[in-house]
Design a protein around this motif. Structure first.
Motif, PDB file in Angstrom:
ATOM      1  N   SER A  76       0.832  -1.213   0.000  1.00  0.00           N
ATOM      2  CA  SER A  76       0.000   0.000   0.000  1.00  0.00           C
ATOM      3  C   SER A  76       0.863   1.257   0.000  1.00  0.00           C
ATOM      4  O   SER A  76       0.483   2.274  -0.584  1.00  0.00           O
ATOM      5  CB  SER A  76      -0.992   0.000   1.169  1.00  0.00           C
ATOM      6  N   MET A  77       2.041   1.183   0.628  1.00  0.00           N
ATOM      7  CA  MET A  77       2.964   2.322   0.573  1.00  0.00           C
ATOM      8  C   MET A  77       3.430   2.545  -0.870  1.00  0.00           C
ATOM      9  O   MET A  77       3.464   3.682  -1.345  1.00  0.00           O
ATOM     10  CB  MET A  77       4.175   2.084   1.481  1.00  0.00           C
ATOM     11  N   LEU A  78       3.766   1.463  -1.575  1.00  0.00           N
ATOM     12  CA  LEU A  78       4.184   1.580  -2.973  1.00  0.00           C
ATOM     13  C   LEU A  78       3.047   2.139  -3.823  1.00  0.00           C
ATOM     14  O   LEU A  78       3.273   3.010  -4.666  1.00  0.00           O
ATOM     15  CB  LEU A  78       4.657   0.235  -3.514  1.00  0.00           C
ATOM     16  N   ALA A  79       1.833   1.697  -3.570  1.00  0.00           N
ATOM     17  CA  ALA A  79       0.679   2.223  -4.316  1.00  0.00           C
ATOM     18  C   ALA A  79       0.520   3.721  -4.071  1.00  0.00           C
ATOM     19  O   ALA A  79       0.239   4.482  -5.008  1.00  0.00           O
ATOM     20  CB  ALA A  79      -0.588   1.466  -3.922  1.00  0.00           C
ATOM     21  N   ASP A  80       0.708   4.163  -2.834  1.00  0.00           N
ATOM     22  CA  ASP A  80       0.617   5.599  -2.522  1.00  0.00           C
ATOM     23  C   ASP A  80       1.707   6.386  -3.244  1.00  0.00           C
ATOM     24  O   ASP A  80       1.461   7.467  -3.775  1.00  0.00           O
ATOM     25  CB  ASP A  80       0.742   5.836  -1.009  1.00  0.00           C
ATOM     26  N   VAL A  81       2.925   5.836  -3.275  1.00  0.00           N
ATOM     27  CA  VAL A  81       4.041   6.493  -3.952  1.00  0.00           C
ATOM     28  C   VAL A  81       3.766   6.586  -5.455  1.00  0.00           C
ATOM     29  O   VAL A  81       3.953   7.642  -6.075  1.00  0.00           O
ATOM     30  CB  VAL A  81       5.369   5.736  -3.673  1.00  0.00           C
ATOM     31  N   GLU A  82       3.302   5.490  -6.040  1.00  0.00           N
ATOM     32  CA  GLU A  82       3.014   5.481  -7.483  1.00  0.00           C
ATOM     33  C   GLU A  82       1.876   6.443  -7.829  1.00  0.00           C
ATOM     34  O   GLU A  82       1.933   7.141  -8.838  1.00  0.00           O
ATOM     35  CB  GLU A  82       2.678   4.064  -7.943  1.00  0.00           C
ATOM     36  N   ARG A  83       0.857   6.504  -6.970  1.00  0.00           N
ATOM     37  CA  ARG A  83      -0.266   7.440  -7.190  1.00  0.00           C
ATOM     38  C   ARG A  83       0.228   8.874  -7.144  1.00  0.00           C
ATOM     39  O   ARG A  83      -0.108   9.700  -7.989  1.00  0.00           O
ATOM     40  CB  ARG A  83      -1.350   7.183  -6.152  1.00  0.00           C
ATOM     41  N   ALA A  84       1.054   9.195  -6.163  1.00  0.00           N
ATOM     42  CA  ALA A  84       1.597  10.555  -6.041  1.00  0.00           C
ATOM     43  C   ALA A  84       2.466  10.887  -7.245  1.00  0.00           C
ATOM     44  O   ALA A  84       2.429  12.022  -7.751  1.00  0.00           O
ATOM     45  CB  ALA A  84       2.401  10.681  -4.746  1.00  0.00           C
ATOM     46  N   ALA A  85       3.245   9.932  -7.732  1.00  0.00           N
ATOM     47  CA  ALA A  85       4.101  10.168  -8.897  1.00  0.00           C
ATOM     48  C   ALA A  85       3.268  10.426 -10.142  1.00  0.00           C
ATOM     49  O   ALA A  85       3.603  11.307 -10.950  1.00  0.00           O
ATOM     50  CB  ALA A  85       5.031   8.978  -9.127  1.00  0.00           C
ATOM     51  N   ARG A  86       2.178   9.694 -10.317  1.00  0.00           N
ATOM     52  CA  ARG A  86       1.278   9.919 -11.479  1.00  0.00           C
ATOM     53  C   ARG A  86       0.636  11.302 -11.410  1.00  0.00           C
ATOM     54  O   ARG A  86       0.498  11.971 -12.416  1.00  0.00           O
ATOM     55  CB  ARG A  86       0.199   8.847 -11.541  1.00  0.00           C
ATOM     56  N   GLN A  87       0.248  11.717 -10.231  1.00  0.00           N
ATOM     57  CA  GLN A  87      -0.386  13.024 -10.064  1.00  0.00           C
ATOM     58  C   GLN A  87       0.595  14.153 -10.312  1.00  0.00           C
ATOM     59  O   GLN A  87       0.215  15.234 -10.738  1.00  0.00           O
ATOM     60  CB  GLN A  87      -1.010  13.156  -8.678  1.00  0.00           C
ATOM     61  N   ARG A  88       1.870  13.927 -10.052  1.00  0.00           N
ATOM     62  CA  ARG A  88       2.894  14.941 -10.220  1.00  0.00           C
ATOM     63  C   ARG A  88       3.226  15.168 -11.691  1.00  0.00           C
ATOM     64  O   ARG A  88       3.614  16.250 -12.089  1.00  0.00           O
ATOM     65  CB  ARG A  88       4.157  14.542  -9.465  1.00  0.00           C
ATOM     66  N   LYS A  89       3.074  14.132 -12.512  1.00  0.00           N
ATOM     67  CA  LYS A  89       3.413  14.257 -13.936  1.00  0.00           C
ATOM     68  C   LYS A  89       2.433  15.187 -14.637  1.00  0.00           C
ATOM     69  O   LYS A  89       1.234  15.127 -14.401  1.00  0.00           O
ATOM     70  CB  LYS A  89       3.397  12.887 -14.607  1.00  0.00           C
ATOM     71  N   PRO A  90       2.979  16.047 -15.551  1.00  0.00           N
ATOM     72  CA  PRO A  90       2.084  16.980 -16.265  1.00  0.00           C
ATOM     73  C   PRO A  90       1.238  16.287 -17.305  1.00  0.00           C
ATOM     74  O   PRO A  90       1.477  15.307 -17.840  1.00  0.00           O
ATOM     75  CB  PRO A  90       3.053  17.955 -16.950  1.00  0.00           C
TER      76      PRO A  90
END
Length: 144
Positions: free
Chosen positions: A130-144
């Motif tokens: 779930s930590m990895l999922a949170d990190v991946e979600r945040a990374a997707r949101q950061r991308k333009p």
């Protein structure tokens, strides 16, 4: 009085390992964490002792998860790398002639036990997956 960052770094290490397809060397992990590879090797050793990480020696060696990320809870990680209790008692002996001095240790222990139990419940509900999922979600949101 200082607070240990071992738990935070250990969660970082395990989340990074969960994202990797192959074992990662301590130098790469240290680069992600922003710390010294020696510290990483010490923590990886503790995580290996707890059965959370396995290591392979050699030029293609490194650390990898010893079991599925979904089966590793943050409580497992906390117990693997932290030795101190959440709230430590007095370093000196309080005055037994004072009502507060005489009773504060027991009252603090009761409060500390309740806080530790609540933290254990919360950490047991969160996995490395779930930590990895949170990190991946945040990374997707950061991308333009």
């Amino acid at each position: 009085m200082t607070t240990s960052s071992r738990f935070a770094v250990a969660v970082h290490i395990l989340t990074l390992l969960a994202s990797a397809a192959e074992p990662l060397p301590s130098s790469l992990i240290a680069g992600s964490v922003g710390t010294n590879p020696v510290l990483i090797r010490r923590l990886v050793s503790q995580l290996a002792e707890a059965g959370l990480v396995s290591t392979v020696m050699g030029s293609n060696g490194g650390a990898s998860l010893a079991r599925a990320a979904a089966s590793i809870t943050l409580l497992d990680v906390f117990r693997a790398v932290e030795s101190a209790t959440l709230i430590a008692p007095h370093h000196s002996v309080p005055n037994p002639a004072c009502m507060v001095g005489r009773e504060i240790t027991g009252a603090l222990k009761h409060a500390a036990d309740r806080a530790q139990a609540a933290m254990d419940v919360a950490l047991a509900e969160i996995t490395i997956a779930s930590m990895l999922a949170d990190v991946e979600r945040a990374a997707r949101q950061r991308k333009p």
